[in-house]
Enzyme design. Structure first.
Site, PDB file in Angstrom:
ATOM      1  N   ARG A   1      -4.758  -1.954  10.799  1.00 49.72           N
ATOM      2  CA  ARG A   1      -5.287  -3.303  10.569  1.00 49.72           C
ATOM      3  C   ARG A   1      -5.039  -4.211  11.775  1.00 49.72           C
ATOM      4  NH1 ARG A   1      -3.687  -5.135   4.920  1.00 49.72           N
ATOM      5  NH2 ARG A   1      -1.735  -4.388   5.751  1.00 49.72           N
TER       6      ARG A   1
ATOM      7  N   THR B   1       4.896   1.831   6.473  1.00 53.99           N
ATOM      8  CA  THR B   1       3.476   1.577   6.747  1.00 53.99           C
ATOM      9  C   THR B   1       2.924   2.731   7.568  1.00 53.99           C
ATOM     10  OG1 THR B   1       1.839   0.290   7.963  1.00 53.99           O
ATOM     11  CG2 THR B   1       4.087   0.068   8.728  1.00 53.99           C
TER      12      THR B   1
ATOM     13  N   GLY C   1       0.832  -1.214   0.000  1.00 52.75           N
ATOM     14  CA  GLY C   1       0.000   0.000   0.000  1.00 52.75           C
ATOM     15  C   GLY C   1       0.855   1.249   0.000  1.00 52.75           C
TER      16      GLY C   1
ATOM     17  N   ASP D   1       6.097  -5.322   5.677  1.00 50.72           N
ATOM     18  CA  ASP D   1       6.519  -6.686   5.960  1.00 50.72           C
ATOM     19  C   ASP D   1       6.523  -7.618   4.743  1.00 50.72           C
ATOM     20  OD1 ASP D   1       7.306  -7.112   8.497  1.00 50.72           O
ATOM     21  OD2 ASP D   1       5.720  -8.579   8.887  1.00 50.72           O
TER      22      ASP D   1
ATOM     23  N   ASP E   1       3.426  -0.256  12.740  1.00 51.73           N
ATOM     24  CA  ASP E   1       3.432  -1.480  13.552  1.00 51.73           C
ATOM     25  C   ASP E   1       4.596  -2.423  13.238  1.00 51.73           C
ATOM     26  OD1 ASP E   1       2.588  -2.270  11.067  1.00 51.73           O
ATOM     27  OD2 ASP E   1       0.765  -3.276  11.732  1.00 51.73           O
TER      28      ASP E   1
ATOM     29  N   ASP F   1       0.604   2.385   9.521  1.00 49.31           N
ATOM     30  CA  ASP F   1       0.127   1.785  10.780  1.00 49.31           C
ATOM     31  C   ASP F   1       1.163   1.837  11.902  1.00 49.31           C
ATOM     32  OD1 ASP F   1      -2.066   1.198   9.286  1.00 49.31           O
ATOM     33  OD2 ASP F   1      -1.885  -0.982   9.398  1.00 49.31           O
TER      34      ASP F   1
ATOM     35  N   ARG G   1      -0.416 -13.886  -9.409  1.00 47.47           N
ATOM     36  CA  ARG G   1      -1.752 -14.297  -9.855  1.00 47.47           C
ATOM     37  C   ARG G   1      -2.035 -13.715 -11.236  1.00 47.47           C
ATOM     38  NH1 ARG G   1      -4.993 -15.101  -4.897  1.00 47.47           N
ATOM     39  NH2 ARG G   1      -3.443 -15.068  -3.273  1.00 47.47           N
TER      40      ARG G   1
END
Ligand code: F6P
Length: 363
Positions: free
Chosen positions: A187, A141, A14, A119, A145, A143, A85
């Protein structure tokens, strides 16, 4: 030691405010300090699967990007070359394209690659390093974290955005005597909810690290009401564990948890029922990830970008830059990944919040 002439740089996962500041600092340091050439790898590792997407970055390319959000290189969180994918007319197949990546990195003449990401992206970087592509990492990030670094860039900007929203919510909450739930990102960790809640003067903070009950939140809202405070602002992390009774009630009402419903709305509805108050929910979402980075994030990103190129010059491969206290340090990517840094429920920050009367829904 073989000479380094050309390096690559890519952003994966992201996006987050400050990515461009890292790219700018790395490109400038590479060109001005070390005389390296820099290849901008497009869209995560995709630019090494399809090398025609990647191109040389000049000083001109990074001019003016310091205040810009996003990433000029593009990014994706669906681009793991080890399990890529491919969707063919609705049929999805998974392929290992890592050999292509290594072959194309050689073809582009890359002596090393700077991997900017969280990560998941760092783990891919490490796997590519094991196949012979020297990498260094820059953690990312909003976040905040990642355990390896005290702070990640983007976090400060996200907290500013969330704090600003809470500030704005204050006046309308007070006018209407409402309970306002502000759902912020996070998250797995409650750092944004905690910091924005503290900075914005929220009355309740709900985070994944501290289990809470609706009963406790509602009784706190009631206490505030008795003391003449007829409104309550709740800073809620998207990753909170929804209490069992809320889930059960939702399933008995709708048959299942409605698809796409935000956790803020689930909790908001339960609080409305439990408190008999009017509740409104604001889900901030990607607003927190967009836009211009704060001064602190621009400075941290610039330090990380410079350090990443210094690390390459020192042949510090498979290492990642990290902020420890005031100092920039280099840590092993292998040690850094997979270790999450959550809010310590007994830590100083939670203690500070509790001391000023903030409720965590657990008492
Ligand atoms: O990890 C950063 C983060 O912004 C989380 O806070 C959030 O849950 C997630 O990414 C959203 O990811 P996406 O942009 O793929 O929806």
């Amino acid at each position: 030691m073989s000479e380094i002439r050309k390096i690559g740089i890519c952003t994966g996962g992201g996006d987050c405010p400050g990515l461009n500041a890292v790219i700018r600092a790395a490109v400038k340091t590479a060109i001005l300090k070390y005389r390296y050439e820099v290849i901008g790898v497009r869209d995560g590792f995709d630019g090494l699967i399809w090398p025609e997407k990647s191109r040389l970055l000049t000083l001109n390319d990074v001019s003016g990007i310091l205040p810009r959000g996003g990433t000029i290189l593009g990014t994706t969180n669906r681009g793991n070359p080890f399990a890529y994918r491919i969707n063919n007319e609705g049929q999805e197949t998974v392929h290992d394209l890592s050999d292509e990546v290594i072959k194309n990195a050689k073809m582009l003449g890359l002596d090393a690659l700077i991997v900017i990401g969280g990560d998941g992206t760092q783990k891919i970087g490490l796997q590519l390093a094991a196949k012979g592509l020297p990498v260094v990492g820059v953690p990312k990030t909003i976040d905040n974290d990642l355990s390896a670094t005290d702070v990640t860039f983007g976090f400060d900007t996200a907290v500013h955005v969330a704090m600003d929203a809470i500030d704005r919510i204050h006046t309308t909450a007070e006018s209407h005597h409402r309970v306002m739930v502000v759902e912020v990102m996070g998250r797995d960790a409650g750092w944004i909810a905690l910091h924005a809640g503290l900075a914005g003067g929220a009355h309740v903070i709900l985070i994944p690290e501290i289990p809470f009950t609706i009963e406790s939140v509602c009784s706190y809202i009631q206490q505030r009401h008795i003391f003449g405070k007829k409104f309550t602002i709740i800073s809620l992390a998207e990753g909170v564990k929804v209490p069992e009774d809320v889930l059960k009630e939702c399933i008995s009402r709708y048959g299942s948890v409605p698809k796409g419903i935000s956790v803020g709305n689930l909790i908001g509805e339960a609080i409305a029922q439990g408190s008999n108050k009017e509740v409104r929910v604001t889900v901030l979402g990607h607003v927190q990830r967009g836009g211009s980075p704060s001064p602190m994030d621009r400075v941290l990103s610039t330090r990380f970008g410079v350090a990443a190129v210094d690390l390459i010059a020192q042949r510090g491969f498979m290492k990642m830059v990290a902020l420890r206290g005031d100092r920039l340090e280099f840590v092993d990517i292998a040690e850094a990944i997979g270790k999450m840094k959550g809010v310590d429920p007994q830590g100083e920050m939670v203690n500070v919040a509790r001391s000023v009367g903030i409720h965590f829904g657990d008492e």
